[in-house]
Write a protein that holds these residues in place. Structure first.
Motif, PDB file in Angstrom:
ATOM      1  N   THR A  43      34.611  31.233  58.205  1.00 19.56           N
ATOM      2  CA  THR A  43      35.235  31.548  56.787  1.00 19.56           C
ATOM      3  C   THR A  43      36.085  32.680  57.049  1.00 19.56           C
ATOM      4  O   THR A  43      35.677  33.698  57.724  1.00 19.56           O
ATOM      5  CB  THR A  43      34.149  31.621  55.745  1.00 19.56           C
ATOM      6  OG1 THR A  43      33.001  30.644  55.772  1.00 19.56           O
ATOM      7  CG2 THR A  43      34.884  31.989  54.316  1.00 19.56           C
ATOM      8  N   VAL A  44      37.277  32.368  56.507  1.00 18.96           N
ATOM      9  CA  VAL A  44      38.111  33.363  56.789  1.00 18.96           C
ATOM     10  C   VAL A  44      38.941  33.551  55.472  1.00 18.96           C
ATOM     11  O   VAL A  44      39.292  32.795  54.533  1.00 18.96           O
ATOM     12  CB  VAL A  44      39.520  33.010  57.581  1.00 18.96           C
ATOM     13  CG1 VAL A  44      40.494  33.924  57.588  1.00 18.96           C
ATOM     14  CG2 VAL A  44      39.095  32.711  58.986  1.00 18.96           C
ATOM     15  N   ILE A  45      38.716  35.053  55.031  1.00 19.05           N
ATOM     16  CA  ILE A  45      39.450  35.531  53.790  1.00 19.05           C
ATOM     17  C   ILE A  45      40.412  36.842  53.890  1.00 19.05           C
ATOM     18  O   ILE A  45      40.114  37.553  54.747  1.00 19.05           O
ATOM     19  CB  ILE A  45      38.272  35.748  52.614  1.00 19.05           C
ATOM     20  CG1 ILE A  45      37.306  36.996  53.219  1.00 19.05           C
ATOM     21  CG2 ILE A  45      37.453  34.425  52.380  1.00 19.05           C
ATOM     22  CD1 ILE A  45      36.854  37.698  51.872  1.00 19.05           C
ATOM     23  N   HIS A  46      41.082  36.897  53.024  1.00 13.05           N
ATOM     24  CA  HIS A  46      41.820  38.484  52.995  1.00 13.05           C
ATOM     25  C   HIS A  46      41.112  39.063  51.913  1.00 13.05           C
ATOM     26  O   HIS A  46      41.018  38.603  50.515  1.00 13.05           O
ATOM     27  CB  HIS A  46      43.205  38.199  52.686  1.00 13.05           C
ATOM     28  CG  HIS A  46      43.995  39.442  52.682  1.00 13.05           C
ATOM     29  ND1 HIS A  46      44.053  40.550  51.975  1.00 13.05           N
ATOM     30  CD2 HIS A  46      44.877  39.879  54.035  1.00 13.05           C
ATOM     31  CE1 HIS A  46      44.901  41.645  52.346  1.00 13.05           C
ATOM     32  NE2 HIS A  46      45.162  41.144  53.683  1.00 13.05           N
ATOM     33  N   VAL A  47      40.467  40.193  52.133  1.00  7.70           N
ATOM     34  CA  VAL A  47      39.659  40.968  51.292  1.00  7.70           C
ATOM     35  C   VAL A  47      40.343  41.213  50.085  1.00  7.70           C
ATOM     36  O   VAL A  47      39.831  41.537  49.071  1.00  7.70           O
ATOM     37  CB  VAL A  47      39.035  42.412  51.839  1.00  7.70           C
ATOM     38  CG1 VAL A  47      38.063  41.914  53.013  1.00  7.70           C
ATOM     39  CG2 VAL A  47      40.132  43.342  52.380  1.00  7.70           C
ATOM     40  N   GLU A  48      41.842  41.603  50.099  1.00 11.00           N
ATOM     41  CA  GLU A  48      42.595  42.042  48.701  1.00 11.00           C
ATOM     42  C   GLU A  48      42.534  40.804  47.890  1.00 11.00           C
ATOM     43  O   GLU A  48      42.801  41.078  46.704  1.00 11.00           O
ATOM     44  CB  GLU A  48      43.894  42.433  49.165  1.00 11.00           C
ATOM     45  CG  GLU A  48      44.056  43.752  50.161  1.00 11.00           C
ATOM     46  CD  GLU A  48      43.149  45.013  49.261  1.00 11.00           C
ATOM     47  OE1 GLU A  48      43.160  44.985  48.214  1.00 11.00           O
ATOM     48  OE2 GLU A  48      42.492  45.853  50.108  1.00 11.00           O
ATOM     49  N   ASP A  49      42.254  39.466  48.474  1.00 12.19           N
ATOM     50  CA  ASP A  49      42.333  38.425  47.459  1.00 12.19           C
ATOM     51  C   ASP A  49      40.711  38.283  46.582  1.00 12.19           C
ATOM     52  O   ASP A  49      40.935  37.341  45.756  1.00 12.19           O
ATOM     53  CB  ASP A  49      42.573  37.151  48.242  1.00 12.19           C
ATOM     54  CG  ASP A  49      43.952  37.074  48.747  1.00 12.19           C
ATOM     55  OD1 ASP A  49      44.761  37.908  48.424  1.00 12.19           O
ATOM     56  OD2 ASP A  49      44.251  36.422  49.788  1.00 12.19           O
ATOM     57  N   VAL A  50      40.009  39.221  47.198  1.00 13.63           N
ATOM     58  CA  VAL A  50      38.603  38.929  46.485  1.00 13.63           C
ATOM     59  C   VAL A  50      38.636  39.815  45.174  1.00 13.63           C
ATOM     60  O   VAL A  50      39.258  40.762  45.158  1.00 13.63           O
ATOM     61  CB  VAL A  50      37.562  39.356  47.208  1.00 13.63           C
ATOM     62  CG1 VAL A  50      36.230  39.408  46.423  1.00 13.63           C
ATOM     63  CG2 VAL A  50      37.456  38.538  48.540  1.00 13.63           C
ATOM     64  N   GLU A  51      38.334  39.345  44.114  1.00 15.83           N
ATOM     65  CA  GLU A  51      38.244  39.887  42.836  1.00 15.83           C
ATOM     66  C   GLU A  51      37.388  41.291  42.768  1.00 15.83           C
ATOM     67  O   GLU A  51      36.215  41.197  42.940  1.00 15.83           O
ATOM     68  CB  GLU A  51      38.184  39.150  41.527  1.00 15.83           C
ATOM     69  CG  GLU A  51      38.317  39.773  40.172  1.00 15.83           C
ATOM     70  CD  GLU A  51      37.841  38.789  39.136  1.00 15.83           C
ATOM     71  OE1 GLU A  51      37.899  39.451  37.983  1.00 15.83           O
ATOM     72  OE2 GLU A  51      37.662  37.489  39.132  1.00 15.83           O
ATOM     73  N   PRO A  52      37.743  42.415  42.662  1.00 17.01           N
ATOM     74  CA  PRO A  52      36.724  43.761  42.415  1.00 17.01           C
ATOM     75  C   PRO A  52      36.356  43.739  40.963  1.00 17.01           C
ATOM     76  O   PRO A  52      36.710  43.192  39.959  1.00 17.01           O
ATOM     77  CB  PRO A  52      37.890  44.529  42.574  1.00 17.01           C
ATOM     78  CG  PRO A  52      39.321  44.383  42.023  1.00 17.01           C
ATOM     79  CD  PRO A  52      39.313  42.985  42.356  1.00 17.01           C
ATOM     80  N   HIS A  53      34.952  44.167  41.137  1.00 19.66           N
ATOM     81  CA  HIS A  53      34.344  44.445  40.020  1.00 19.66           C
ATOM     82  C   HIS A  53      33.889  45.768  39.754  1.00 19.66           C
ATOM     83  O   HIS A  53      33.239  46.370  40.812  1.00 19.66           O
ATOM     84  CB  HIS A  53      33.043  43.612  39.931  1.00 19.66           C
ATOM     85  CG  HIS A  53      33.369  41.941  39.925  1.00 19.66           C
ATOM     86  ND1 HIS A  53      33.933  41.545  38.974  1.00 19.66           N
ATOM     87  CD2 HIS A  53      33.599  41.302  40.919  1.00 19.66           C
ATOM     88  CE1 HIS A  53      34.001  40.053  39.145  1.00 19.66           C
ATOM     89  NE2 HIS A  53      34.022  39.890  40.174  1.00 19.66           N
ATOM     90  N   GLU A  54      34.008  46.320  38.495  1.00  9.39           N
ATOM     91  CA  GLU A  54      33.466  47.843  38.462  1.00  9.39           C
ATOM     92  C   GLU A  54      31.995  47.873  38.622  1.00  9.39           C
ATOM     93  O   GLU A  54      31.528  47.103  37.538  1.00  9.39           O
ATOM     94  CB  GLU A  54      34.185  48.291  37.116  1.00  9.39           C
ATOM     95  CG  GLU A  54      34.071  49.688  36.910  1.00  9.39           C
ATOM     96  CD  GLU A  54      34.682  50.381  35.776  1.00  9.39           C
ATOM     97  OE1 GLU A  54      35.925  51.100  35.995  1.00  9.39           O
ATOM     98  OE2 GLU A  54      34.161  49.825  34.740  1.00  9.39           O
ATOM     99  N   VAL A  55      31.516  48.757  39.512  1.00 11.12           N
ATOM    100  CA  VAL A  55      30.331  49.170  39.524  1.00 11.12           C
ATOM    101  C   VAL A  55      29.878  50.118  38.610  1.00 11.12           C
ATOM    102  O   VAL A  55      28.755  50.257  37.805  1.00 11.12           O
ATOM    103  CB  VAL A  55      29.680  49.447  41.098  1.00 11.12           C
ATOM    104  CG1 VAL A  55      28.307  49.999  40.890  1.00 11.12           C
ATOM    105  CG2 VAL A  55      29.951  48.187  41.999  1.00 11.12           C
ATOM    106  N   ALA A  56      30.750  51.236  38.541  1.00 10.04           N
ATOM    107  CA  ALA A  56      30.912  52.245  37.665  1.00 10.04           C
ATOM    108  C   ALA A  56      32.044  52.901  37.347  1.00 10.04           C
ATOM    109  O   ALA A  56      32.726  52.583  38.410  1.00 10.04           O
ATOM    110  CB  ALA A  56      29.717  53.343  38.208  1.00 10.04           C
ATOM    111  N   PRO A  57      32.608  53.552  36.400  1.00 11.02           N
ATOM    112  CA  PRO A  57      33.758  54.157  36.234  1.00 11.02           C
ATOM    113  C   PRO A  57      34.230  54.766  37.831  1.00 11.02           C
ATOM    114  O   PRO A  57      33.678  55.569  38.448  1.00 11.02           O
ATOM    115  CB  PRO A  57      33.641  55.124  35.425  1.00 11.02           C
ATOM    116  CG  PRO A  57      32.475  54.773  34.487  1.00 11.02           C
ATOM    117  CD  PRO A  57      31.425  54.365  35.393  1.00 11.02           C
TER     118      PRO A  57
END
Length: 113
Positions: A15-29
């Motif tokens: 599996t190949v991805i570009h990490v910047e294409d993965v949507e980030p989610h806020e864990v904490a501010p």
């Protein structure tokens, strides 16, 4: 995952991805996590810490966890880990990373065998 591309002769071996294409989610501010593709063996993640942030709770490990500091500085257990540092936590360990400068880390959590 967005832009995930299975490759290999049967499309299941890689599996190949570009990490910047993965949507980030806020864990904490000020702390963003990108969950990278997982398997039954391991899961990966990329975390961006803004300057002056700390993981919101103590992170306890049932299995082995590893991270590599890509940029900035992570303070973990009173030790400072700069770019190029590879940290391994054994099962049963715990920690609460923080940063004064900001940091980016790439991690792998191993799954139960």
């Amino acid at each position: 995952m967005s832009n995930e591309t299975p490759t290999g002769t049967d499309n299941t071996l890689k599996t190949v991805i570009h990490v910047e294409d993965v949507e980030p989610h806020e864990v904490a501010p000020g702390i963003l996590r990108r969950k990278l593709p997982a398997t039954s063996y391991a899961r990966g993640w990329l975390i961006d810490f803004a300057a002056g942030t700390e993981w919101p709770e103590i992170d306890e490990h049932d299995t082995e966890e590893r991270y590599f500091v890509l940029s900035g500085e992570v303070i973990d257990g009173g030790e400072r880990h700069g770019p190029g540092t590879y940290v391994i936590f054994a099962p049963g360990s715990k920690h609460r990373p923080r940063t004064e400068t900001g940091a980016r880390m790439l991690g792998i959590s191993l799954m139960d065998a």
